[in-house]
Scaffold this motif. Structure first.
Motif, PDB file in Angstrom:
ATOM      1  N   PHE A 102      50.204  74.644 -23.613  1.00 29.76           N
ATOM      2  CA  PHE A 102      50.998  75.766 -23.110  1.00 29.76           C
ATOM      3  C   PHE A 102      50.780  77.009 -23.969  1.00 29.76           C
ATOM      4  O   PHE A 102      50.939  76.959 -25.190  1.00 29.76           O
ATOM      5  N   ARG A 103      50.408  78.099 -23.312  1.00 27.53           N
ATOM      6  CA  ARG A 103      50.285  79.372 -24.031  1.00 27.53           C
ATOM      7  C   ARG A 103      50.776  80.472 -23.116  1.00 27.53           C
ATOM      8  O   ARG A 103      50.360  80.538 -21.954  1.00 27.53           O
ATOM      9  N   HIS A 104      51.621  81.340 -23.668  1.00 28.29           N
ATOM     10  CA  HIS A 104      52.131  82.443 -22.857  1.00 28.29           C
ATOM     11  C   HIS A 104      51.108  83.567 -22.859  1.00 28.29           C
ATOM     12  O   HIS A 104      51.221  84.546 -23.588  1.00 28.29           O
ATOM     13  N   GLU A 105      50.055  83.382 -22.039  1.00 30.14           N
ATOM     14  CA  GLU A 105      49.000  84.383 -21.931  1.00 30.14           C
ATOM     15  C   GLU A 105      49.152  85.091 -20.600  1.00 30.14           C
ATOM     16  O   GLU A 105      49.952  84.699 -19.767  1.00 30.14           O
ATOM     17  N   ARG A 106      48.344  86.135 -20.374  1.00 32.70           N
ATOM     18  CA  ARG A 106      48.379  86.800 -19.073  1.00 32.70           C
ATOM     19  C   ARG A 106      47.583  85.943 -18.078  1.00 32.70           C
ATOM     20  O   ARG A 106      46.380  85.769 -18.254  1.00 32.70           O
ATOM     21  N   GLY A 110      40.859  81.363 -14.739  1.00 28.51           N
ATOM     22  CA  GLY A 110      40.455  80.613 -15.931  1.00 28.51           C
ATOM     23  C   GLY A 110      41.414  80.720 -17.104  1.00 28.51           C
ATOM     24  O   GLY A 110      41.118  80.263 -18.203  1.00 28.51           O
ATOM     25  N   ARG A 111      42.570  81.340 -16.894  1.00 30.13           N
ATOM     26  CA  ARG A 111      43.535  81.485 -17.988  1.00 30.13           C
ATOM     27  C   ARG A 111      44.934  81.271 -17.424  1.00 30.13           C
ATOM     28  O   ARG A 111      45.409  82.059 -16.606  1.00 30.13           O
ATOM     29  N   TYR A 112      45.575  80.210 -17.840  1.00 32.94           N
ATOM     30  CA  TYR A 112      46.875  79.835 -17.271  1.00 32.94           C
ATOM     31  C   TYR A 112      47.857  79.562 -18.400  1.00 32.94           C
ATOM     32  O   TYR A 112      47.466  79.418 -19.550  1.00 32.94           O
TER      33      TYR A 112
HETATM   34 MG    MG Z   1      42.619  82.168 -26.310  1.00 33.44          MG
END
Ligand code: MG
Ligand code: ATP
Length: 414
Positions: A102-106, A110-112
């Motif tokens: 889990f990562r609070h990314e935008r 390919g990015r969740y």
């Molecule tokens: Mg990264």
């Protein structure tokens, strides 16, 4: 955060099945670890001034006021588990894991915020032989999956001591070019100048290209380690590109780092990344234990498979059972069981329906054969077996022989 429904999961299941068998072929054994860990574990391992710890973790206090985080990656938990269990005391441990991170990314292609990784970690080997084995294993995984066009980038980060010297050289260089840096990089200049090299900002590529190279600052042992890794990869026929700007986003890496990247996934082109982290076990309270590992991003890998039209593991049944009439329905359940005993995937019609309606369901199911039981079949004690994918006439098969007959037929197709 995505829902993964049956159709989409077929490629996932293929990756999982193939990866498990490749990992096992190299002696890696599975571990299953908690998704929640103490926040402090990640701050101490990944690094206080990394993007992950500074702004991407899902952290909260539980009922006791303990600070916990959803794991943003797998390595920290694996190291904690190995120290606690005492398993690092024995010579060598090769472990693998799979699960959500889990990562609070935008969120973007390919990015969740919830994504899945499969990862491997090897503990107890300081030399480059295990580095090479790990890379060779990842290459085998792509080959076994039928993936093409993956590029390997490798670099050496040296030891913490040599990296400190380099770090100072970088700070001097980037400070002299501060006007060419973006706000993020100016901020990193103080705590994490190596990460500036990782910037994707096109306006900064020139100043990054001209920066001092890490490889010029390596200590002798790291130079030798890196040289032996390259020799092993050459010998194994694995092509790679030495990329001195590859630094990775986590603080714990030393010496070998690597990434497998592709051009075909847009900006999120790294499908697998890893490196050596010899100091981490001690840093987290264990005995000195050299270690190296990698993690692959499932979503990106699966998307690459679909780009390259590599199919997943089909979950379609082999056989669809059509049963018309009460007697056929009662008998059909037992006939279907015999087929499953023979190893066949059988989907039975449920909820009745006319012969025509059931035939439609059989077609939609993806099955290769329909087994039809109606009043005529019941009276004659045989089943009608109808191929659904080829223009071949249907056949009557004695009820007691249907399972064996179809098992043989399907065996021939495979
Ligand atoms: Mg990264
Ligand atoms: P990136 O540079 O793409 O942000 P990273 O260096 O943060 O990647 P790692 O922490 O090394 O990634 O994780 C290993 C792999 O996990 C990545 O190469 C990628 O395939 C995948 N991954 C990382 N973050 C995400 C995410 N938010 N969504 C989907 N996959 C991810």
């Amino acid at each position: 955060m995505n829902d993964l429904l049956p159709e989409r999961l077929e490629r996932w299941q293929r990756v999982e099945r193939v990866a498990r068998s490749v990992f096992h072929a190299y002696g890696y054994r599975e571990v299953r670890l908690p998704i929640l860990e103490k926040t402090e574990l990640f701050a101490r391992s990944i690094g206080q001034h990394t993007d992950i710890v500074e702004k991407e973790m899902y952290s909260f206090a539980d009922r006791n006021g303990d600070k916990l985080s959803l794991r943003p990656e797998g390595t920290a938990g694996v190291v904690r588990a190995g120290i606690q269990s005492g398993d690092f005391r024995s010579q060598l441990q090769r472990w693998w894991y799979a699960g959500p991170m889990f990562r609070h990314e935008r969120p973007q292609r390919g990015r969740y915020r919830q994504f899945y990784q499969m990862g491997v970690e090897a503990f107890g080997v300081p030399g480059p032989d295990i580095d090479a084995e790990l890379v060779v294993m990842s290459a085998r995984l792509w080959r076994s999956l039928g993936l093409k066009d993956l590029n390997l980038e490798i670099n050496s980060l040296g030891t913490p001591q040599s990296r400190e010297v380099y770090r100072q050289a970088l700070v001097t260089y980037f400070s002299a070019h501060e006007s060419e840096l973006d706000a993020d990089s100016v901020r990193r200049l103080e705590h994490n100048p190596l990460r500036i090299l990782d910037s994707k900002n096109p306006d900064m590529q020139a100043v990054i290209q001209a920066a001092p190279s890490l490889l010029d600052f390596l200590d002798q042992e790291s130079v030798e380690h890196f040289g032996q890794l390259q020799a092993s990869l050459d010998n194994a026929g694995i092509t790679y590109n030495v990329n001195p700007r590859l630094v990775r986003g986590l603080d714990y890496y030393v010496r070998t780092v690597f990434e497998w990247t592709t051009q075909s996934l847009g900006a999120q082109g790294t499908v697998c990344a890893g490196g050596r982290y010899d100091g981490l076990v001690v840093q987290l309270g264990g005995k000195p234990t050299p270690a190296i590992g990698f993690a692959l991003g499932m979503e990106r890998l699966v998307e690459l498979m679909s780009e390259q039209q590599i199919p997943g593991d089909s979950t379609d049944p082999a056989v669809f059972m059509i049963m018309v009439g009460d007697a056929a329905q009662i008998r059909g359940i037992a006939v279907a069981e015999e087929m499953r005993d023979a190893g066949l995937q059988v989907q039975c019609n449920c909820n009745g329906g006319s012969f025509k309606a059931q035939m439609k369901r059989a077609d939609r199911s993806g099955a290769r054969y329909a087994v039809i039981l109606g009043d005529d079949e019941m009276a004659a004690n045989h089943a009608t077996v109808k191929p659904l994918r080829h223009e071949v006439p249907q056949q009557q098969i004695a009820m007691g022989s249907v399972a064996r007959y179809l098992a043989e037929k399907l065996d021939q197709i495979d």
